[in-house]
Design a protein around this motif. Structure first.
Motif, PDB file in Angstrom:
ATOM      1  N   GLU A  55      58.674   8.195  74.106  1.00 15.66           N
ATOM      2  CA  GLU A  55      60.130   8.351  74.144  1.00 15.66           C
ATOM      3  C   GLU A  55      60.565   9.463  73.212  1.00 15.66           C
ATOM      4  O   GLU A  55      59.945   9.685  72.182  1.00 15.66           O
ATOM      5  N   ASN A  56      61.655  10.141  73.582  1.00 14.07           N
ATOM      6  CA  ASN A  56      62.330  11.030  72.649  1.00 14.07           C
ATOM      7  C   ASN A  56      63.790  11.163  73.046  1.00 14.07           C
ATOM      8  O   ASN A  56      64.183  10.792  74.141  1.00 14.07           O
ATOM      9  N   GLU A  57      64.574  11.661  72.115  1.00  9.79           N
ATOM     10  CA  GLU A  57      66.010  11.783  72.294  1.00  9.79           C
ATOM     11  C   GLU A  57      66.355  13.193  72.745  1.00  9.79           C
ATOM     12  O   GLU A  57      65.925  14.170  72.128  1.00  9.79           O
ATOM     13  N   LEU A  58      67.135  13.295  73.813  1.00 12.71           N
ATOM     14  CA  LEU A  58      67.577  14.565  74.352  1.00 12.71           C
ATOM     15  C   LEU A  58      69.097  14.590  74.403  1.00 12.71           C
ATOM     16  O   LEU A  58      69.740  13.551  74.291  1.00 12.71           O
ATOM     17  N   LEU A  59      69.632  15.780  74.596  1.00 12.49           N
ATOM     18  CA  LEU A  59      71.065  15.928  74.800  1.00 12.49           C
ATOM     19  C   LEU A  59      71.350  15.966  76.288  1.00 12.49           C
ATOM     20  O   LEU A  59      70.582  16.537  77.058  1.00 12.49           O
ATOM     21  N   ALA A  60      72.476  15.386  76.671  1.00 17.90           N
ATOM     22  CA  ALA A  60      72.965  15.485  78.042  1.00 17.90           C
ATOM     23  C   ALA A  60      74.352  16.101  77.954  1.00 17.90           C
ATOM     24  O   ALA A  60      75.230  15.564  77.289  1.00 17.90           O
ATOM     25  N   ALA A  61      74.523  17.243  78.592  1.00 16.05           N
ATOM     26  CA  ALA A  61      75.793  17.963  78.528  1.00 16.05           C
ATOM     27  C   ALA A  61      76.384  18.075  79.924  1.00 16.05           C
ATOM     28  O   ALA A  61      75.689  18.406  80.884  1.00 16.05           O
ATOM     29  N   GLU A  62      77.670  17.798  80.004  1.00 17.58           N
ATOM     30  CA  GLU A  62      78.408  17.943  81.247  1.00 17.58           C
ATOM     31  C   GLU A  62      79.074  19.308  81.261  1.00 17.58           C
ATOM     32  O   GLU A  62      79.637  19.740  80.255  1.00 17.58           O
ATOM     33  N   LEU A  63      79.006  19.982  82.390  1.00 17.04           N
ATOM     34  CA  LEU A  63      79.610  21.308  82.503  1.00 17.04           C
ATOM     35  C   LEU A  63      81.109  21.167  82.772  1.00 17.04           C
ATOM     36  O   LEU A  63      81.501  20.512  83.734  1.00 17.04           O
ATOM     37  N   PRO A  64      81.939  21.785  81.939  1.00 19.69           N
ATOM     38  CA  PRO A  64      83.374  21.771  82.228  1.00 19.69           C
ATOM     39  C   PRO A  64      83.651  22.564  83.506  1.00 19.69           C
ATOM     40  O   PRO A  64      82.847  23.411  83.897  1.00 19.69           O
ATOM     41  N   PRO A  65      84.789  22.307  84.153  1.00 20.51           N
ATOM     42  CA  PRO A  65      85.089  23.019  85.407  1.00 20.51           C
ATOM     43  C   PRO A  65      85.055  24.543  85.273  1.00 20.51           C
ATOM     44  O   PRO A  65      84.710  25.237  86.219  1.00 20.51           O
ATOM     45  N   SER A  66      85.388  25.047  84.115  1.00 20.51           N
ATOM     46  CA  SER A  66      85.454  26.507  83.934  1.00 20.51           C
ATOM     47  C   SER A  66      84.160  27.117  83.406  1.00 20.51           C
ATOM     48  O   SER A  66      84.114  28.308  83.113  1.00 20.51           O
ATOM     49  N   ALA A  67      83.095  26.327  83.276  1.00 21.00           N
ATOM     50  CA  ALA A  67      81.851  26.830  82.684  1.00 21.00           C
ATOM     51  C   ALA A  67      80.699  26.716  83.669  1.00 21.00           C
ATOM     52  O   ALA A  67      80.740  25.946  84.620  1.00 21.00           O
ATOM     53  N   SER A  68      79.649  27.484  83.390  1.00 21.93           N
ATOM     54  CA  SER A  68      78.447  27.470  84.220  1.00 21.93           C
ATOM     55  C   SER A  68      77.239  27.153  83.346  1.00 21.93           C
ATOM     56  O   SER A  68      77.328  27.097  82.123  1.00 21.93           O
ATOM     57  N   LEU A  69      76.118  27.005  84.003  1.00 22.10           N
ATOM     58  CA  LEU A  69      74.865  26.800  83.283  1.00 22.10           C
ATOM     59  C   LEU A  69      74.571  28.005  82.393  1.00 22.10           C
ATOM     60  O   LEU A  69      74.060  27.860  81.277  1.00 22.10           O
ATOM     61  N   THR A 106      67.966   8.692  75.887  1.00 20.43           N
ATOM     62  CA  THR A 106      66.533   8.462  75.715  1.00 20.43           C
ATOM     63  C   THR A 106      65.784   8.928  76.953  1.00 20.43           C
ATOM     64  O   THR A 106      66.122   8.550  78.071  1.00 20.43           O
ATOM     65  N   GLN A 107      64.787   9.746  76.712  1.00 20.05           N
ATOM     66  CA  GLN A 107      63.910  10.183  77.799  1.00 20.05           C
ATOM     67  C   GLN A 107      62.586   9.444  77.656  1.00 20.05           C
ATOM     68  O   GLN A 107      62.030   9.346  76.559  1.00 20.05           O
ATOM     69  N   PHE A 108      62.091   8.929  78.762  1.00 21.07           N
ATOM     70  CA  PHE A 108      60.773   8.307  78.800  1.00 21.07           C
ATOM     71  C   PHE A 108      59.828   9.269  79.501  1.00 21.07           C
ATOM     72  O   PHE A 108      60.107   9.709  80.620  1.00 21.07           O
ATOM     73  N   SER A 109      58.740   9.612  78.846  1.00 20.81           N
ATOM     74  CA  SER A 109      57.692  10.444  79.442  1.00 20.81           C
ATOM     75  C   SER A 109      56.569   9.502  79.846  1.00 20.81           C
ATOM     76  O   SER A 109      55.875   8.944  78.998  1.00 20.81           O
ATOM     77  N   VAL A 110      56.421   9.311  81.145  1.00 21.31           N
ATOM     78  CA  VAL A 110      55.440   8.372  81.689  1.00 21.31           C
ATOM     79  C   VAL A 110      54.230   9.176  82.160  1.00 21.31           C
ATOM     80  O   VAL A 110      54.355  10.134  82.910  1.00 21.31           O
ATOM     81  N   PHE A 111      53.064   8.775  81.703  1.00 24.18           N
ATOM     82  CA  PHE A 111      51.833   9.491  82.034  1.00 24.18           C
ATOM     83  C   PHE A 111      51.227   8.906  83.311  1.00 24.18           C
ATOM     84  O   PHE A 111      50.969   7.713  83.395  1.00 24.18           O
ATOM     85  N   LEU A 112      51.032   9.773  84.308  1.00 19.48           N
ATOM     86  CA  LEU A 112      50.556   9.338  85.616  1.00 19.48           C
ATOM     87  C   LEU A 112      49.258  10.030  86.000  1.00 19.48           C
ATOM     88  O   LEU A 112      49.074  11.207  85.701  1.00 19.48           O
ATOM     89  N   GLY A 148      83.464  23.465  74.481  1.00 13.22           N
ATOM     90  CA  GLY A 148      84.143  22.742  75.545  1.00 13.22           C
ATOM     91  C   GLY A 148      83.265  21.895  76.445  1.00 13.22           C
ATOM     92  O   GLY A 148      83.747  21.333  77.434  1.00 13.22           O
ATOM     93  N   PHE A 149      81.987  21.788  76.123  1.00 16.03           N
ATOM     94  CA  PHE A 149      81.093  20.944  76.901  1.00 16.03           C
ATOM     95  C   PHE A 149      81.201  19.505  76.396  1.00 16.03           C
ATOM     96  O   PHE A 149      81.263  19.273  75.185  1.00 16.03           O
ATOM     97  N   ASP A 150      81.238  18.554  77.324  1.00 17.16           N
ATOM     98  CA  ASP A 150      81.212  17.150  76.929  1.00 17.16           C
ATOM     99  C   ASP A 150      79.757  16.727  76.770  1.00 17.16           C
ATOM    100  O   ASP A 150      78.926  16.956  77.661  1.00 17.16           O
ATOM    101  N   ILE A 151      79.450  16.100  75.636  1.00 15.61           N
ATOM    102  CA  ILE A 151      78.107  15.592  75.385  1.00 15.61           C
ATOM    103  C   ILE A 151      78.097  14.119  75.772  1.00 15.61           C
ATOM    104  O   ILE A 151      78.910  13.331  75.278  1.00 15.61           O
ATOM    105  N   LEU A 152      77.192  13.761  76.665  1.00 16.96           N
ATOM    106  CA  LEU A 152      77.126  12.399  77.171  1.00 16.96           C
ATOM    107  C   LEU A 152      76.264  11.524  76.277  1.00 16.96           C
ATOM    108  O   LEU A 152      75.347  12.020  75.605  1.00 16.96           O
ATOM    109  N   CYS A 153      76.550  10.253  76.288  1.00 19.56           N
ATOM    110  CA  CYS A 153      75.693   9.279  75.597  1.00 19.56           C
ATOM    111  C   CYS A 153      75.182   8.297  76.635  1.00 19.56           C
ATOM    112  O   CYS A 153      75.554   8.343  77.823  1.00 19.56           O
TER     113      CYS A 153
END
Length: 162
Positions: free
Chosen positions: A89-103, A25-31, A151-156
């Protein structure tokens, strides 16, 4: 049939298109654009259970949008509301980079699947000691499947609360 708060029909039926991908969950806070405003919001989460684990700021002439990922979104939502912070609020993906991969590999995988990245930013924490990025895309479900297959791990959210 009744209409729910969001304007949708409350018919008591589970749909075929229910969410089945991990997300955060991403929170977009207006400032207001004034000195010290960011610090005020950051301090709301200082010293407690809820930590900021991802953060980016979009600036405009008269306001800013602080986008944050929190370690415990349910409690974070309460903190923001109790402190009269305007947020969405909205839902986003969080992906972890495997050791052998790049952005670049992540971007290429999504390009091949014809999934547009609207914006992305790194997580402050590394749940499994690997770099991780939060991404807002056209299709969370397809992006999650595509990245997982590459091969990317998707985080929760549970991955971020430790």
């Amino acid at each position: 049939m009744s209409i729910g708060e969001e304007g949708g029909a409350d018919v008591g039926v589970e749909t075929l298109h229910g969410r089945n991908w991990p997300s955060v969950t991403q929170f977009s806070v207006f400032l207001e654009n004034r000195v010290g405003r960011l610090l005020e919001v950051v301090r709301l989460f200082q010293g407690g259970k809820v930590r900021i684990v991802g953060l980016t700021i979009s600036d405009a002439a008269d306001c800013s949008i602080l986008r944050v990922i929190l370690s415990h979104p349910e409690q974070g939502r309460e903190i923001l509301a109790l402190n009269d912070q305007a947020f969405a609020e909205n839902e986003l993906l969080a992906a972890e980079l495997p050791p052998s991969a790049s952005l670049a590999d992540l971007c290429l995988a999504l390009l091949r699947a014809e999934i547009n990245i609207h914006y992305a930013y790194p997580l402050i924490v590394q749940p499994h000691d690997r770099p991780a990025v939060v991404i807002h895309v056209d299709d969370n479900e397809q992006a999650s499947r595509t990245l997982h297959d590459m091969g990317f791990d998707i985080l929760c959210e549970a991955d971020l609360s430790n």
